[in-house]
Design a protein around this motif. Structure first.
Motif, mmCIF file in Angstrom:
data_model
loop_
_atom_site.group_PDB
_atom_site.id
_atom_site.type_symbol
_atom_site.label_atom_id
_atom_site.label_comp_id
_atom_site.label_asym_id
_atom_site.label_seq_id
_atom_site.Cartn_x
_atom_site.Cartn_y
_atom_site.Cartn_z
ATOM 1 N N LYS A 324 6.809 -19.811 -44.916
ATOM 2 C CA LYS A 324 7.352 -20.314 -46.001
ATOM 3 C C LYS A 324 7.583 -21.773 -45.913
ATOM 4 O O LYS A 324 7.398 -22.697 -46.793
ATOM 5 C CB LYS A 324 8.744 -19.472 -46.166
ATOM 6 C CG LYS A 324 9.649 -20.011 -47.306
ATOM 7 C CD LYS A 324 10.965 -19.492 -47.307
ATOM 8 C CE LYS A 324 11.558 -19.855 -48.702
ATOM 9 N NZ LYS A 324 12.776 -19.165 -48.946
ATOM 10 N N THR A 327 10.460 -25.870 -40.130
ATOM 11 C CA THR A 327 11.775 -26.559 -40.039
ATOM 12 C C THR A 327 11.872 -27.274 -38.986
ATOM 13 O O THR A 327 10.777 -27.621 -38.041
ATOM 14 C CB THR A 327 13.011 -25.386 -40.170
ATOM 15 O OG1 THR A 327 12.609 -24.943 -38.713
ATOM 16 C CG2 THR A 327 12.910 -24.451 -41.077
ATOM 17 N N GLY A 330 11.378 -24.744 -36.100
ATOM 18 C CA GLY A 330 10.603 -23.712 -35.784
ATOM 19 C C GLY A 330 9.950 -23.451 -37.285
ATOM 20 O O GLY A 330 9.753 -24.391 -38.194
ATOM 21 N N THR A 332 9.954 -20.882 -40.704
ATOM 22 C CA THR A 332 10.524 -19.794 -41.538
ATOM 23 C C THR A 332 9.366 -19.125 -42.380
ATOM 24 O O THR A 332 8.675 -19.691 -42.893
ATOM 25 C CB THR A 332 11.485 -20.151 -42.528
ATOM 26 O OG1 THR A 332 12.380 -21.139 -41.903
ATOM 27 C CG2 THR A 332 12.005 -19.332 -43.407
ATOM 28 N N GLU A 337 12.042 -13.920 -41.614
ATOM 29 C CA GLU A 337 12.082 -14.216 -40.341
ATOM 30 C C GLU A 337 12.049 -15.646 -39.795
ATOM 31 O O GLU A 337 11.058 -16.506 -40.444
ATOM 32 C CB GLU A 337 10.827 -13.408 -39.648
ATOM 33 C CG GLU A 337 11.257 -13.387 -38.044
ATOM 34 C CD GLU A 337 10.202 -12.342 -37.249
ATOM 35 O OE1 GLU A 337 10.155 -12.526 -35.997
ATOM 36 O OE2 GLU A 337 9.357 -11.904 -37.829
ATOM 37 N N GLU A 338 12.717 -15.978 -38.807
ATOM 38 C CA GLU A 338 12.797 -17.524 -38.175
ATOM 39 C C GLU A 338 12.072 -17.403 -37.074
ATOM 40 O O GLU A 338 12.539 -16.568 -35.866
ATOM 41 C CB GLU A 338 14.158 -18.052 -38.021
ATOM 42 C CG GLU A 338 14.929 -18.079 -39.506
ATOM 43 C CD GLU A 338 14.667 -19.277 -40.133
ATOM 44 O OE1 GLU A 338 14.276 -20.138 -39.489
ATOM 45 O OE2 GLU A 338 14.935 -19.351 -41.412
ATOM 46 N N ASP A 340 11.776 -19.495 -33.562
ATOM 47 C CA ASP A 340 12.123 -20.788 -32.870
ATOM 48 C C ASP A 340 10.972 -21.404 -32.258
ATOM 49 O O ASP A 340 10.194 -20.539 -31.649
ATOM 50 C CB ASP A 340 13.284 -20.363 -31.912
ATOM 51 C CG ASP A 340 14.573 -20.111 -32.700
ATOM 52 O OD1 ASP A 340 14.698 -20.627 -33.964
ATOM 53 O OD2 ASP A 340 15.490 -19.470 -32.151
#
Length: 500
Positions: A324, A327, A330, A332, A337-338, A340
């Motif tokens: 998506k 960041t 990390g 997204t 789910e994220e 890191d």
């Protein structure tokens, strides 16, 4: 073989080979072995030989073809491991070049910028950056052993907001030698051979390594030792090496044909191979269930199952999802789910190109490679006295390189005997309209489809068909038709230079 230039001119040769990697070293051996006395040189843009195996430095870099067929037929790989690390392959290439005196003919830091064919002189004029000095080389015939991808620019993937990431971003093609990833969280974007090689090697030091893939790849685990090595105790070394090479050529070809003919059964076999190696928390579907059939894209070989060992140890994982956004800390995923990350590795593929990116012309008129057909997989339509070394996508590159080199030497012998100065693939008027295009490389991988407009064309008929397999191509190289689709020009040309 003296390797000196013609007429005492250090920049004029019978044959110039561009590139001193696997393709170039192989071509050089065939030229000096089958055309004794021919004056040749290799122009290498880098400061060392080895090509791919000198360029790539990422952890665990290795062949994805067996060395018994990826190695040179005239100097067989004599170790028991079919899959070898990059440093061992580079050493092998260097040893081969030194053993046969090929290294004395390499000119390092010589980058070809452009090449123009003169129809008046029947000679190539090559504009070369020779360690910072603009220099002109002349040659009767040019062999482009430059591989098929861009050494300077990788394939650029569209990764949303990757510029916002505050950690380290690395592309495997330009691996920083001082990169310390000990105790780091790493996300590898990609699912091809590079990603599958990187994961187990990075997991040895990193805190966590996650391979993030948009779609899975077929992976086949194989023991990294020859299954026929017991024959070494029964047969003379040279005979054993030839037999081993023969076995690997034919078993690889049979497996490829089996996958193409029985894709459902091949899927089941590959699923069985993978499923029994997965830890309980990693499912086969979706992480190891590709949407395509086996060998529609290149199959990845995993020596001794090292990729799956890392998953079982718990320091590595796989995610099948799309990005998506990136960041500061990390990634997204579209699932929410994220991930890191301290380091993001973009193992997203190679940017393909032919002739090392050099500009080609005939009598000053530019040749657009992507608009010309490839004649029998070795020479370009309307381009005289030049050959492109293009290997296989479904077998070892070197097999195709050697078929090309053996064709070239036969063509040059024939031209000398018939007192011919130039050979140019030509289409008859209106012939192109009767052809149906075929892909030059029979893979549907993203990096291949993206670059298709820059690659030579192939068709469904005659000498313009794409390469198929080694047995067919080596037969053509040794005994194939040299007349259909080829135009010759007579001239007083001595392809074998006299000693200075």
């Amino acid at each position: 073989m003296n390797g000196h230039a013609m007429n005492g001119n250090s920049h004029t040769f019978d044959v110039i080979i561009v590139g001193a990697g696997i393709s170039g070293i192989n071509a050089a051996y065939r030229v000096q072995d089958q055309l004794p006395g021919t004056c040749y040189a290799l122009l290498e843009a880098r400061d060392d030989l080895g090509g791919t195996w000198d360029l790539f430095k990422y952890p665990g870099i290795r062949s994805d073809s067996d060395l018994f067929t990826f190695g040179f037929a005239f100097n067989p790989w004599n170790r028991s491991n079919p899959i070898a690390e990059g440093s061992a392959i580079k050493s092998y290439v260097r040893e081969t070049a030194e053993k046969f005196g090929i290294d004395r003919n390499i000119r390092f830091r010589h980058k070809l910028q452009s090449a123009d064919w003169s129809s008046d002189e029947n000679v190539w004029n090559l504009n070369v950056d020779a360690d910072g000095t603009a220099t002109t080389f002349k040659a009767r015939f040019v062999i482009f052993g430059t591989g098929y991808y861009n050494y300077h620019n990788p394939l650029q993937a569209n990764i949303p907001h990757i510029e916002d990431f505050q950690g380290k971003i690395v592309h495997p093609q330009f691996w920083p030698e001082d990169l310390d990833y000990t105790g780091k969280k790493i996300v590898i974007i990609g699912s091809g051979a590079t990603a599958i090689t990187l994961l187990p090697n990075l997991a040895e030091k990193a805190e966590r390594v996650t391979m993030l893939q948009r779609s899975p790849t077929y992976i086949l685990s194989l023991p990294n030792r020859s299954s026929s090595r017991w024959l070494a105790y029964l047969l003379p070394s040279s005979l054993y090496q030839k037999l081993q090479r023969f076995i690997w050529i034919y078993t690889s070809r049979i497996f490829f044909l089996f996958c193409q003919r029985f894709p459902g059964f091949a899927r089941w076999i590959l699923k069985l191979n993978v499923s029994r190696q997965l830890p309980s928390h990693v499912s086969h579907d979706p992480h190891f269930k590709p949407r395509y059939n086996p060998w529609d894209q290149r199959l990845c070989v995993c020596p001794d199952g090292d990729f799956f060992q890392s998953l079982r140890r718990g320091k590595a994982d796989v995610r099948t999802d799309t990005i998506k956004t990136v960041t500061k800390r990390g990634i997204t995923l579209n699932s929410g789910e994220e991930l890191d990350a301290d380091i993001i590795i973009t193992a997203t593929g190679l940017q393909l190109q032919i002739a090392g990116g050099s500009k080609l012309s005939v009598d000053g008129k530019k040749i657009e490679i992507g608009s010309k057909y490839l004649w029998n997989g070795v020479m370009l339509q309307d381009l005289p006295n030049a050959s492109f070394v293009i290997g296989y996508t479904n077998a070892s590159w070197t097999l195709g390189a050697d078929a090309t080199a053996q064709f070239i030497t036969r063509l040059l012998k024939s031209m000398e005997e018939r007192k011919l100065a130039a050979a140019t693939p030509r289409m008859k008027e209106g012939e192109a309209e009767s052809l149906e295009e075929r892909p030059l490389l029979n893979l549907n991988s993203t990096y291949v489809t993206v670059a298709s407009k820059h690659l030579p064309l192939a068709a469904d008929k005659g000498p313009w068909q794409p390469r198929d397999h080694y047995m067919k191509d080596i037969k053509f190289a040794v005994n194939g038709d040299l007349e259909t689709g080829m135009e010759y020009v007579r001239g007083d040309v001595h392809l074998r230079a006299k000693s200075d």
